[in-house]
Design an enzyme around this catalytic site. Sequence first.
Site, PDB file in Angstrom:
ATOM      1  N   PRO A  93       7.195   5.888  -2.381  1.00 38.51           N
ATOM      2  CA  PRO A  93       7.983   5.521  -1.199  1.00 38.51           C
ATOM      3  C   PRO A  93       7.217   4.537  -0.312  1.00 38.51           C
ATOM      4  CG  PRO A  93       7.753   7.931  -1.386  1.00 38.51           C
ATOM      5  CD  PRO A  93       6.857   7.317  -2.421  1.00 38.51           C
ATOM      6  N   GLY A  95       5.782   2.798   2.997  1.00 40.39           N
ATOM      7  CA  GLY A  95       5.388   3.319   4.309  1.00 40.39           C
ATOM      8  C   GLY A  95       4.869   4.740   4.253  1.00 40.39           C
ATOM      9  N   SER A  96       4.607   5.249   3.028  1.00 42.02           N
ATOM     10  CA  SER A  96       4.202   6.657   2.890  1.00 42.02           C
ATOM     11  C   SER A  96       2.692   6.855   2.930  1.00 42.02           C
ATOM     12  CB  SER A  96       4.747   7.221   1.565  1.00 42.02           C
ATOM     13  OG  SER A  96       4.175   6.510   0.476  1.00 42.02           O
ATOM     14  N   LEU A  98       0.704   5.820   0.646  1.00 43.06           N
ATOM     15  CA  LEU A  98       0.237   6.024  -0.726  1.00 43.06           C
ATOM     16  C   LEU A  98       0.027   4.680  -1.452  1.00 43.06           C
ATOM     17  CD1 LEU A  98       2.464   9.117  -1.655  1.00 43.06           C
ATOM     18  CD2 LEU A  98       0.069   9.094  -0.912  1.00 43.06           C
ATOM     19  N   SER A 100       1.845   1.782  -1.526  1.00 44.00           N
ATOM     20  CA  SER A 100       2.908   1.078  -2.250  1.00 44.00           C
ATOM     21  C   SER A 100       2.806  -0.431  -2.065  1.00 44.00           C
ATOM     22  CB  SER A 100       4.294   1.590  -1.861  1.00 44.00           C
ATOM     23  OG  SER A 100       4.662   1.100  -0.616  1.00 44.00           O
ATOM     24  N   SER A 101       2.463  -0.898  -0.860  1.00 37.22           N
ATOM     25  CA  SER A 101       2.437  -2.353  -0.669  1.00 37.22           C
ATOM     26  C   SER A 101       1.292  -2.980  -1.470  1.00 37.22           C
ATOM     27  CB  SER A 101       2.389  -2.740   0.807  1.00 37.22           C
ATOM     28  OG  SER A 101       1.117  -2.556   1.340  1.00 37.22           O
ATOM     29  N   ALA A 102       0.160  -2.294  -1.567  1.00 34.86           N
ATOM     30  CA  ALA A 102      -0.947  -2.838  -2.365  1.00 34.86           C
ATOM     31  C   ALA A 102      -0.560  -2.872  -3.836  1.00 34.86           C
ATOM     32  CB  ALA A 102      -2.204  -1.997  -2.168  1.00 34.86           C
ATOM     33  N   ASP A 144      -7.154  -0.612  -0.461  1.00 32.25           N
ATOM     34  CA  ASP A 144      -5.914  -0.306  -1.190  1.00 32.25           C
ATOM     35  C   ASP A 144      -5.767  -1.210  -2.416  1.00 32.25           C
ATOM     36  OD1 ASP A 144      -5.471   1.260   1.014  1.00 32.25           O
ATOM     37  OD2 ASP A 144      -3.396   0.638   1.301  1.00 32.25           O
TER      38      ASP A 144
HETATM   39  O1  PMV Z   1      -2.287   1.845   3.059  1.00 33.14           O
HETATM   40  P1  PMV Z   1      -2.397   2.922   4.098  1.00 33.14           P
HETATM   41  O2  PMV Z   1      -1.342   2.896   5.091  1.00 33.14           O
HETATM   42  O3  PMV Z   1      -2.579   4.211   3.429  1.00 33.14           O
HETATM   43  O4  PMV Z   1      -3.771   2.675   4.920  1.00 33.14           O
HETATM   44  C1  PMV Z   1      -4.896   2.105   4.374  1.00 33.14           C
HETATM   45  C2  PMV Z   1      -6.140   2.631   4.958  1.00 33.14           C
HETATM   46  C3  PMV Z   1      -6.583   2.061   6.296  1.00 33.14           C
HETATM   47  O5  PMV Z   1      -7.973   2.348   6.389  1.00 33.14           O
HETATM   48  C4  PMV Z   1      -5.856   2.730   7.445  1.00 33.14           C
HETATM   49  C5  PMV Z   1      -6.368   0.558   6.406  1.00 33.14           C
HETATM   50  C6  PMV Z   1      -7.282  -0.278   5.537  1.00 33.14           C
HETATM   51  O6  PMV Z   1      -6.906  -1.421   5.274  1.00 33.14           O
HETATM   52  O7  PMV Z   1      -8.364   0.176   5.143  1.00 33.14           O
END
Ligand code: PMV
Length: 312
Positions: A93, A95-96, A98, A100-102, A144
């Site tokens: 999902p 914005g979760s 986990l 997803s965008s990476a 990520d």
């Molecule tokens: O991708 P997210 O939303 O799980 O966050 C990544 C981890 C952070 O340390 C909050 C941001 C980062 O770029 O390291």
Amino acid sequence: MKVTASSPGKIILTGEHFVVHGAYSIAAAINKRVFVSITDVQKESFIVSGSSESKVGADDGRFPLVKAIVREAFGDNASKHSRFEIRISSEIPSGSGLGSSAAVSVATAAAALKFSRSNIDQKKVLDLASLGEKQVHGNPSGIDVETSLNGGLLLFSRKTGSKSIPLNRIVHFLIVYSGKPRRTSSLISKVEQRKKEFPNFFDSLTRAASFLSLDVVDALTAGDLPRLGALMNISQATLSWIGVSTPVLDQLIEDIASRDVFGVKLTGAGGGGSIIALPKPETMRALLKFTSKNYATSFVSSIPQDGLRWES
Ligand code: PMV
């Protein structure tokens, strides 16, 4: 021509947020992936994901990350590839927390490079995927994208980059998405504000996060799950102090903590998103049943070694 790449999501075991400010952090790939296909088509180029679609050239605010990567990848060759369809299918999902965008960034970058017949190496994919991530997160540490590209367990800092940590035993985590999506960039800004208010305290927490991460490597390597759980609990306390936990996450963590687990914490940026728990092996099944009642995205993941992968 059709190319399909896939990349995994991730969880962060310790050091999220502090990693943006120079700390060591530990992340692991999960067994949920994003699949990106690029195919030749006869009509105008477009991007599709579920019921959402957009023309590649349209400035409609949709798929900004994918568009940025594709434009960069095709560069001067864009006209040769002006008719293609990009299909994104995600098990994670958005914005979760986990990753997803990476995972979208890594799989899109790899598929676009292959489709444009560029020579591909890990560094090229990393650079192109990072460009997309910067657009979405503002000031991402890069953890990520590194995890999605490499898979497995990674020790990461901005200064040293990523180091794969070999594991000789299988560890399972319970992952629960709270159902509350959030934007990583807003949480990074919130934490930057905290740092401005309490610079010395924040600095000591950043150094503590590095020690926690190095201890997590030792605990995982030794298979010491009680110690790993305790380190996760300490990590949760520090994330609460910097204001990224929420009443919903606190309640979920409390409910899980009372059910015979070694440790439980939020994972990723917080402010909603997901939690990870390390249950005792004999309680995993019952705990999954318990969380699945209220949270549709509840699953168990090991730490898969596969990062970026080509699909046939
Ligand atoms: O991708 P997210 O939303 O799980 O966050 C990544 C981890 C952070 O340390 C909050 C941001 C980062 O770029 O390291």
